[in-house]
Each structure stands twice: as C-alpha cells, then as structure tokens.
Design a protein around this motif. Structure first.
Motif, PDB file in Angstrom:
ATOM      1  N   LEU A  14       0.765  -1.036   0.060  1.00 39.18           N
ATOM      2  CA  LEU A  14      -0.083   0.068  -0.108  1.00 39.18           C
ATOM      3  C   LEU A  14       0.789   1.317   0.206  1.00 39.18           C
ATOM      4  O   LEU A  14       0.676   2.077  -0.745  1.00 39.18           O
ATOM      5  N   ASP A  15       1.900   1.107   0.794  1.00 43.31           N
ATOM      6  CA  ASP A  15       2.795   2.469   0.870  1.00 43.31           C
ATOM      7  C   ASP A  15       3.446   2.704  -0.433  1.00 43.31           C
ATOM      8  O   ASP A  15       3.811   3.747  -0.998  1.00 43.31           O
ATOM      9  N   ARG A  16       3.873   1.588  -1.163  1.00 45.39           N
ATOM     10  CA  ARG A  16       4.592   1.709  -2.405  1.00 45.39           C
ATOM     11  C   ARG A  16       3.473   2.046  -3.511  1.00 45.39           C
ATOM     12  O   ARG A  16       3.864   3.059  -4.302  1.00 45.39           O
ATOM     13  N   GLU A  17       2.079   1.944  -3.298  1.00 42.90           N
ATOM     14  CA  GLU A  17       1.358   2.210  -4.381  1.00 42.90           C
ATOM     15  C   GLU A  17       1.144   3.819  -4.202  1.00 42.90           C
ATOM     16  O   GLU A  17       0.789   4.467  -5.112  1.00 42.90           O
ATOM     17  N   GLU A  18       1.054   4.034  -2.895  1.00 43.62           N
ATOM     18  CA  GLU A  18       0.605   5.540  -2.566  1.00 43.62           C
ATOM     19  C   GLU A  18       2.074   6.329  -3.219  1.00 43.62           C
ATOM     20  O   GLU A  18       1.796   7.539  -3.452  1.00 43.62           O
ATOM     21  N   ALA A  19       3.245   5.864  -2.919  1.00 42.43           N
ATOM     22  CA  ALA A  19       4.507   6.590  -3.233  1.00 42.43           C
ATOM     23  C   ALA A  19       4.394   6.521  -4.673  1.00 42.43           C
ATOM     24  O   ALA A  19       5.043   7.742  -5.445  1.00 42.43           O
ATOM     25  N   GLY A  20       3.749   5.730  -5.521  1.00 43.18           N
ATOM     26  CA  GLY A  20       3.844   5.865  -6.937  1.00 43.18           C
ATOM     27  C   GLY A  20       2.794   7.029  -7.311  1.00 43.18           C
ATOM     28  O   GLY A  20       2.428   6.982  -8.730  1.00 43.18           O
ATOM     29  N   GLY A  21       1.991   7.210  -6.555  1.00 42.75           N
ATOM     30  CA  GLY A  21       0.952   8.548  -6.908  1.00 42.75           C
ATOM     31  C   GLY A  21      -0.677   7.918  -6.594  1.00 42.75           C
ATOM     32  O   GLY A  21      -1.517   8.687  -7.052  1.00 42.75           O
ATOM     33  N   ALA A  22      -0.982   6.647  -6.329  1.00 46.72           N
ATOM     34  CA  ALA A  22      -2.329   5.960  -6.180  1.00 46.72           C
ATOM     35  C   ALA A  22      -2.945   6.778  -5.024  1.00 46.72           C
ATOM     36  O   ALA A  22      -2.015   6.854  -3.812  1.00 46.72           O
ATOM     37  N   THR A  42      -7.750   4.027  -4.276  1.00 48.31           N
ATOM     38  CA  THR A  42      -7.225   3.220  -5.610  1.00 48.31           C
ATOM     39  C   THR A  42      -6.425   2.267  -5.226  1.00 48.31           C
ATOM     40  O   THR A  42      -6.440   1.300  -5.969  1.00 48.31           O
ATOM     41  N   ALA A  43      -5.488   2.485  -4.268  1.00 54.64           N
ATOM     42  CA  ALA A  43      -4.498   1.571  -3.959  1.00 54.64           C
ATOM     43  C   ALA A  43      -4.843   0.497  -3.489  1.00 54.64           C
ATOM     44  O   ALA A  43      -4.576  -0.678  -3.753  1.00 54.64           O
ATOM     45  N   TRP A  44      -5.967   0.341  -2.727  1.00 56.88           N
ATOM     46  CA  TRP A  44      -6.483  -0.802  -1.798  1.00 56.88           C
ATOM     47  C   TRP A  44      -7.271  -1.494  -2.982  1.00 56.88           C
ATOM     48  O   TRP A  44      -7.145  -2.795  -3.132  1.00 56.88           O
TER      49      TRP A  44
END
Length: 167
Positions: free
Chosen positions: A66-74, A78-80
């Motif tokens: 989840l942290d990686r997805e958010e760091a990528g801009g999600a 949307t990340a979940w």
C-alpha cells in the motif's frame, strides 16, 4: 532456516486463501515444501501459531505494498482496490483475512485476532482517505472479491468496485 520458514508461510498462505483455515494441514504444507511435518512444527508448534503468523505477515506485506502504491501516486482507495484486483488476477484467490473472517467463531483466538487486525487496519486506513466510509469500502472490496472468485471472473470485481475509482 529463514528460507524454509518463508516457504512454509508461503504454502500455508496459499492453502488458507484457497481453502480456509479448516482446509489445510501441516502434512500438506510439509509435502509441498518438501520437508517432514516435524520441521513445520519446529517453526510453528501449532496450526494456530502458523495461521496467525501467516495473517500477521499478510497484513505487514499488504501495508508495505500500500505504501509503495501511494508513493507511486495512487490515492488510498485506488491503491486498496488495485492491490485486491492484482491479487485476484494473479491467482484468483481470496484476501487471506477475508476468508479467515468468514470462518468466524470456528477460528482459534490467535488466528481470529490476527485476521481482525487486518480488517481493523483496512477500516482505519480507508477512513483516513474517506472519513466514515472505511468499513463500507472494505466491505465492498471483500464482497466483490468473493463474488468474482465464485464467478471465476476477475472482471466481476472491476465492475463491482468501479465506483471507488476517482473520476
């Protein structure tokens, strides 16, 4: 030693996600890893110890992803959704803690506690993004995954959760 422990956890996770807590045994795990059941017991003295360790690791890995997805801009929701969708498309299996939660009162306390910790984490995380909606969003994701798995069609998940994606 840690490679063997990880292999045990990997096999147990897949078996639980496929068949639930009641649907796996130390013998199956040992056979798939290529070791004796006693070796599984060495790392995890009891089945509840193993299942609780699997659920804890699942939550930790999910949090990292989840942290990686958010760091990528999600955004958070949307990340979940994306992580659930990727899991479903990757192997067609349920969220580990969703399937454990479905077994409810039949779970040993330590397993139920770890499964519920994932659900609490999900609700809190989603509430940060959508105050007061965390439980509804997580319920929608878990339910959509269940229906998609039953249908054998990941597109069902996409359709059932498309309203969660920011326009």
């Amino acid at each position: 030693m840690s490679d063997r422990r990880d292999a045990i956890l990997d096999v147990a996770e897949r078996l639980i996600r496929s068949h639930g807590y009641s649907g796996f045994s130390f013998r199956e795990v040992a056979n798939e890893v290529g070791i004796k059941s006693a070796s599984v017991h060495y790392h995890f003295p009891t089945k509840p110890d193993l299942a609780a360790a699997v659920a804890k690791r699942y939550r930790e890995r999910f949090s990292d992803a989840l942290d990686r997805e958010e760091a990528g801009g999600a955004d958070r929701v949307t990340a979940w959704r994306g992580l659930f969708q990727k899991a479903l498309e990757h192997d067609g299996l349920m969220c580990l803690c969703g399937i454990l939660a479905a077994e409810g009162d039949s779970l040993p306390a330590e397993v139920a506690t770890e499964a519920y910790a994932f659900l609490q984490f999900g609700i809190a995380s989603l509430n940060e993004a959508e105050p007061g909606r965390g439980v509804r969003i997580l319920s929608q994701l878990e339910g959509a995954m269940l229906i998609a798995r039953s249908a054998g069609d990941p597109r069902v998940f996409i359709e059932a959760t498309e309203d969660l994606v920011a326009a």
